[in-house]
Design an enzyme around this catalytic site. Structure first.
Site, short mmCIF file in Angstrom:
data_model
loop_
_atom_site.label_atom_id
_atom_site.label_comp_id
_atom_site.label_asym_id
_atom_site.label_seq_id
_atom_site.Cartn_x
_atom_site.Cartn_y
_atom_site.Cartn_z
N GLU A 146 11.68 -38.69 7.18
CA GLU A 146 10.72 -38.19 7.53
C GLU A 146 9.85 -38.21 5.76
O GLU A 146 9.01 -38.44 5.45
CB GLU A 146 11.30 -36.59 7.27
CG GLU A 146 10.01 -35.03 6.93
CD GLU A 146 10.04 -34.35 6.96
OE1 GLU A 146 11.57 -33.82 6.96
OE2 GLU A 146 9.57 -33.46 7.60
N GLU A 168 13.64 -27.51 14.90
CA GLU A 168 12.17 -27.94 14.13
C GLU A 168 11.94 -28.22 16.00
O GLU A 168 11.77 -27.46 17.31
CB GLU A 168 11.18 -28.64 13.51
CG GLU A 168 10.31 -29.23 13.95
CD GLU A 168 9.46 -28.92 11.95
OE1 GLU A 168 10.49 -28.01 11.22
OE2 GLU A 168 8.39 -28.58 11.49
C1 BGC Z 1 7.28 -31.37 11.05
C2 BGC Z 1 6.09 -32.69 11.13
C3 BGC Z 1 4.21 -32.49 11.08
C4 BGC Z 1 4.73 -31.02 10.09
C5 BGC Z 1 2.71 -30.74 10.08
C6 BGC Z 1 6.73 -30.70 9.65
O1 BGC Z 1 7.35 -29.54 9.85
O2 BGC Z 1 8.25 -32.60 10.55
O3 BGC Z 1 7.19 -33.51 10.93
O4 BGC Z 1 4.31 -32.95 11.34
O5 BGC Z 1 5.59 -30.22 9.66
O6 BGC Z 1 3.13 -29.60 9.45
#
Ligand code: BGC
Length: 904
Positions: free
Chosen positions: A784, A502
């Protein structure tokens, strides 16, 4: 006379303690700013600046020509972001800047009050010049960008297992240049060598920008690396963001192109003023390419290096390039997209010492460096058999059985491989970094010991500006974790996480974290650079994308117009402005902020509420990842998503109105104030019942309504909301009930409505979900999910989305600085500020330091019975109010010690 008085009287330490140019951390070579602002700070004992002047000296001129002196006299109080007082800098022009506080009247020996009442007679005649800072423009005129983008001419597979090239050339100089600069950029990533030595210390050059719009060109002073006669340059290339695999769900290769390219321009100057250039091209047949010893290069995957393919002397003159070095070809390249940067590069900021090495049953080793962050190993590898393979697999945490937890990485392998040529070697991968604390080393020849591993931490260079330390070790660890998550994710762009497939510039994450970031580091240059891409992409795609640079991926083929993520266009510039007071910056970013609210205004229902519009695909992300959201859908939080979107909009409208005020745009200000009022009415009518209970009876709903001032016009509503919020927190057993959107605001809302005790109880909770639960579980970064690790120590792999290094929930940092530390700017840029520490949660002392544009604020407070003692240093040019309970005192610049009663 006491000893200290004598030393103060004779002391001639510089009055000026720091000089910065624009928002660069140090000297700035090859940058793109023509009229940089200057900021300097004064020593705390400088005394009154009223009526005093400063001399600004610029030794300037085109590179290679003896500089001429230019002088400007400015008021001493113009030290925060002084507008460039000279003619603009031109391309390839350098200025060496220093400043000096001018002497007062020569006969005047002015008594100065220092600290604890020491009186010093100081003759100001010997005020020295500040340290010198260099700023130098790069190839800012497109006509100067004469190099071509070149790459290997051989055919390559379309994806995966592509071996990048190295490119080399030689050149000769009849005499040794007196100055030389290497300007370099790439399709992909590049690292340069001259005459066998690495150029500079930057990594991941040229960084990630939305390459379809702009590509950065970095520069290095290479004067000392060149010699008379033959010289050679060599360039390593890597896939990087340009053609490496990017994004989630397997990602996508070749987002920007499938051919790696090098742009290199060496500009040399001779003593007689002549200039000469050596430029990358395919026509002079002097630039050659060969497949690199880096056989696989991926930011996510890691790097595989085959030392058998390396060739001694390849970047030195006289190297025999007859074995497989081929002509290069020119790639399509638009020099108009090339930019000289306005922010600092990515570099190593230090090393994490190895904490433990454990030999496992199968002969491999488990290494723990004690700290999760963005880093990689440099290895001292012993001699071994030719072709022997060593591999290092990195992960953030361990599973309960002691194995690496690899599942959260998804497709990002994070594995570096070294294939030996038989010799001992020092090796560090070049074009990858990893998010990890633990690593498993396989195939190490002999015993692995800590001295063979150097764990180097990487991130964008930024000046640290804020520190907070309290009497509570868990709170201190949380603060450290916030700093580490920030450092790990400020790598060229602000990313969500540094480990899995990501690592994207998610706009919502930085929208909520920007105020905390601004308390910790000078983020102005770094985030302004990123905001430039936000602006480009907003124009290209018609809205603020969910992540910038935007890449079309899976369901995210086209950007959707969504709150919080889109509000980054307002919230990030606002945070930068509050911290820096830089109106020039604000003026540059204002059109983006304005465009965002204008777009949303067009989507509102008649009552100003932002209702779901099916044209916006899946709809709002809401209070993303609140603790009740089901694993498979983080948007299904407790709080109505449209409520959250409308609250954020009201806040953005008000902030844009305030921006407009400060920029003298009265009409805009009135327009957005009116829209904010309409939406506020609509919001209250829709989401608040007559008895004050909200339709979403949640922590997030009340927190946003209070923190965004939505109830400010109705004290009754505000009080009910504060009480209900406190009650919900109490009923919930002091567990956090918010996700990305509500988390920054829940504690401020409690503090603001007189529920400080509840705020602290929630903040100090160690139970899941809470901030200190993570700390209690051994976190060294912020996670997270509240429970990325479950109480039994296993990794929460639900929903295939678990990172141990996201800064979003660390947005509590701003409250910590403002409330525990007690520091708050009262006007943008800290010219006036408040010191209002709130003791609570058993914390009985705290020390906060903040480097503002005017100098360092230092505040230490401690409880003493029913009083609080506040020791504060207030920088010259600022004014502070210390406020505790009902007690209040005005503080002038200087050192103070104030005792105030805690209550009443
Ligand atoms: C990310 C986030 C992001 C979110 C929004 C995730 O996969 O890691 O931090 O804001 O997706 O869809």
């Amino acid at each position: 006379m006491s000893a200290s008085t004598i030393s103060a009287a004779t002391h001639s330490a510089p009055h000026i303690t720091g000089l910065t140019i624009e928002h660069f951390t140090g000297d700035a070579i090859g940058v793109g700013v023509a009229e940089p602002h200057l900021t300097w700070t004064y020593a705390p004992d400088v005394g009154s600046l009223d009526g005093r002047t400063v001399t600004v000296r610029a030794l300037r001129g085109p590179l290679g020509i003896a500089p001429a002196e230019e002088i400007a006299h400015v008021p001493a109080t113009s030290n925060a972001m002084l507008a460039w007082p000279f003619r603009p800098l031109g391309p390839l022009e350098q200025a060496r800047i220093s400043v000096r506080l001018d002497p007062q009247d020569a006969n005047e020996s002015r008594p100065t009050t220092l600290g604890q009442g020491i009186v010093a007679a100081r003759a100001c005649m010997d005020d020295p010049w500040s340290e010198e800072r260099v700023i130098e423009q790069g190839l800012t005129d497109v006509g100067l960008r004469v190099a071509d983008m070149i790459g290997p001419a051989w055919p390559e597979p379309w994806s995966d297992y592509r071996q990048p090239a190295r490119i080399r050339t030689e050149c000769a100089f009849a005499e040794r240049p007196v100055a030389a600069r290497l300007y370099c950029s790439a399709y992909g990533l590049v690292e340069a060598e001259i005459n066998g030595r690495r150029v500079g210390e930057d990594i991941l050059t040229p960084g990630w920008t939305s390459y379809q719009h702009r590509l950065q060109c970095r520069a290095w002073d290479v004067t000392d690396m060149l010699r008379e006669g033959s010289n050679a340059m060599g360039f390593w290339l890597g896939d990087g963001w340009y053609r490496g695999r990017l994004g989630f769900q397997g990602g996508k290769p070749n987002v920007y192109g499938d051919r790696l390219g090098l742009f290199a321009q060496l500009v040399v100057f001779y003593a007689d003023g002549r200039m000469d250039m050596v430029v990358s091209n395919s026509y002079d047949l002097k630039w050659k390419a060969k497949r690199s010893p880096i056989v696989i290069s991926g930011l996510y995957e890691g790097e595989c290096y085959d030392a058998r393919l390396d060739e001694d002397g390849w970047s030195e003159p006289g190297f025999d390039d007859s074995d497989g070095w081929e002509r290069v070809t020119e790639l399509d390249f638009d020099p108009l997209t090339m930019q000289a940067p306005a922010f600092d590069p990515v570099r190593c900021s230090g090393e994490n010492p190895v904490r433990s090495i454990t030999k496992l049953g199968d002969g491999s080793y488990m290494v723990d460096v004690g700290q999760n962050c963005s880093q990689r190993f440099a290895l001292d590898i012993p001699a071994t058999q030719i072709g022997h393979e060593i591999s290092i697999q990195h992960a953030e945490v361990l599973n309960p059985d002691g194995t690496l937890a690899l599942e959260p990485l998804r497709r990002a392998e994070q594995r570096d491989v070294y294939i030996s040529d038989g010799h001992a070697a020092h090796w560090e991968p070049r074009f990858t970094i990893h998010g990890f604390r633990y690593a498993r080393v396989d195939g190490w020849p002999g015993e692995l010991t800590a001295d063979m591993l150097h764990c180097r931490v990487y991130g964008s260079v930024m000046r640290r500006t804020g520190w907070l330390e309290t009497s509570d070790e868990m709170v201190n660890r949380l603060h450290d974790n916030i700093v580490w998550s920030m450092r790990s994710n400020f790598v060229s762009i602000p990313t969500d996480c540094p480990q899995r497939d990501e690592r994207l510039g998610w706009t919502g994450d930085i929208a909520v974290f920007a105020p905390t970031a601004a308390f910790l580091f000078d983020t102005a240059a770094f985030l302004s650079n990123w905001l430039e891409d936000v602006e480009y992409e907003t124009r290209e795609f018609g809205t603020v994308p969910l992540y910038v640079p935007f890449i079309p991926l899976m369901a995210n083929r086209t950007p959707e117009c969504l709150a919080i993520w889109g509000d980054s266009a307002v919230l990030v510039p606002w945070a930068l402005y509050q911290e820096s007071g830089d109106t020039a910056l604000l003026a540059r970013q204002y059109p983006l902020a304005r465009a965002w609210v204008e777009q949303v205004i067009g989507k509102l229902s008649d009552d100003g509420v932002w209702d779901y519009d099916p044209a916006d695909g899946r709809g709002q992300l809401g209070d993303w990842l609140d603790p009740t959201a089901p694993a498979e859908d983080p948007t299904r939080a407790m709080t109505d998503r449209d409520l959250v979107a409308t609250a954020y909009l009201i806040n953005s409208l008000r902030l844009v109105a305030r921006m407009a005020d400060d920029l003298g745009k009265a009409e805009d200000s009135a327009r957005y104030t009116t829209y904010a009022e309409r939406s506020t009415k609509g919001y209250i009518a829709r989401y608040v019942t007559p008895d004050g209970v909200m339709t979403s009876d949640t922590q997030c709903a009340y927190a946003l309504s209070i923190a965004f001032g939505i109830f400010d016009g109705d004290n009754r509503l505000k009080a009910i909301a504060g009480d209900r919020l406190a009650e919900l927190v109490r009923e919930g057993g002091y567990h956090v009930g918010t996700g990305f959107a509500g988390t920054p605001h829940v504690l401020p809302a409690l503090s603001e409505t007189g529920h400080s005790d509840v705020a602290f109880k929630l903040f100090m909770s160690r139970e899941n979900p809470s901030w200190l639960y993570q700390v209690a579980m051994g976190a060294t970064t912020t996670w997270e999910r509240w429970d990325s690790m479950l109480p039994d120590g296993s990794v929460n792999t639900v929903g295939n989305m678990t990172s141990f290094n996201h800064y979003s929930l660390g947005s509590v940092g701003a409250w910590m600085h403002r409330t525990i530390g007690g520091l708050n700017p009262v006007e943008p840029g800290w010219r006036r500020f408040e010191i209002a520490p709130v003791p609570g949660g058993g914390i009985d002392r705290a020390h906060i330091t903040h480097d503002t544009p005017h100098g360092r604020i230092d505040v230490a407070w401690r409880l003493d019975g029913e009083s609080i003692i506040v020791d504060a240093t207030v920088p010259e040019g600022t004014l502070a109010t210390v406020r505790v309970g009902d007690g209040e005192e005005l503080l002038d610049p200087g050192n103070h010690s104030v005792r105030l009663p805690l209550h009443g």
